[in-house]
Design a protein around this motif. Structure first.
Motif, PDB file in Angstrom:
ATOM      1  N   LEU A 273      97.510  54.413  42.918  1.00  7.72           N
ATOM      2  CA  LEU A 273      97.547  55.908  42.601  1.00  7.72           C
ATOM      3  C   LEU A 273      98.911  56.459  43.559  1.00  7.72           C
ATOM      4  N   VAL A 274      99.125  55.718  44.833  1.00  8.91           N
ATOM      5  CA  VAL A 274     100.485  56.163  45.892  1.00  8.91           C
ATOM      6  C   VAL A 274     101.780  56.286  44.319  1.00  8.91           C
ATOM      7  N   MET A 275     102.092  55.057  43.940  1.00  7.79           N
ATOM      8  CA  MET A 275     102.848  54.570  42.848  1.00  7.79           C
ATOM      9  C   MET A 275     103.028  55.793  41.710  1.00  7.79           C
ATOM     10  N   GLY A 276     101.903  56.497  41.628  1.00  4.48           N
ATOM     11  CA  GLY A 276     101.528  56.844  40.197  1.00  4.48           C
ATOM     12  C   GLY A 276     102.311  58.556  41.374  1.00  4.48           C
ATOM     13  N   LEU A 277     101.745  58.941  42.243  1.00  5.16           N
ATOM     14  CA  LEU A 277     102.210  60.800  42.850  1.00  5.16           C
ATOM     15  C   LEU A 277     103.694  60.527  43.213  1.00  5.16           C
ATOM     16  N   ALA A 278     103.948  58.845  43.331  1.00  2.00           N
ATOM     17  CA  ALA A 278     105.668  58.506  43.601  1.00  2.00           C
ATOM     18  C   ALA A 278     106.332  59.635  42.687  1.00  2.00           C
ATOM     19  N   LEU A 279     106.368  58.731  41.561  1.00  2.00           N
ATOM     20  CA  LEU A 279     106.698  59.035  40.623  1.00  2.00           C
ATOM     21  C   LEU A 279     106.943  59.950  39.266  1.00  2.00           C
ATOM     22  N   LYS A 280     105.293  60.256  40.110  1.00  6.09           N
ATOM     23  CA  LYS A 280     105.432  62.000  39.021  1.00  6.09           C
ATOM     24  C   LYS A 280     105.944  63.104  39.586  1.00  6.09           C
TER      25      LYS A 280
END
Length: 75
Positions: free
Chosen positions: A31-38
């Motif tokens: 979730l953190v990686m997805g938000l960071a990449l978004k």
């Protein structure tokens, strides 16, 4: 349900508790990686974007180590 609650009591000293915590941490890290990449702007250089993702991964590994792995090793 009692088995799961007993398994997740810290420090974790059994395989089921470690597995449950691993799944929880993988979900949160994803979730953190997805938000960071978004929210990383595309105009930033590739190296800067990679550095931001690397820092997020290192932070999640440090949190995992301090909360789950290290107390389990001390038992």
């Amino acid at each position: 349900m009692d088995l799961i609650q007993q398994s997740m009591a810290t420090p974790v000293d059994n395989f089921l508790g470690m597995l449950i915590y691993a799944v929880i941490y993988m979900f949160i890290a994803g979730l953190v990686m997805g938000l960071a990449l978004k929210f990383i702007p595309n105009r930033l250089p590739y190296a800067v974007k990679s550095l931001i993702v690397f820092i997020a991964i290192i932070i999640s590994l440090i949190i995992w180590w301090q909360t789950i792995a290290e107390p389990g090793i001390k038992i």
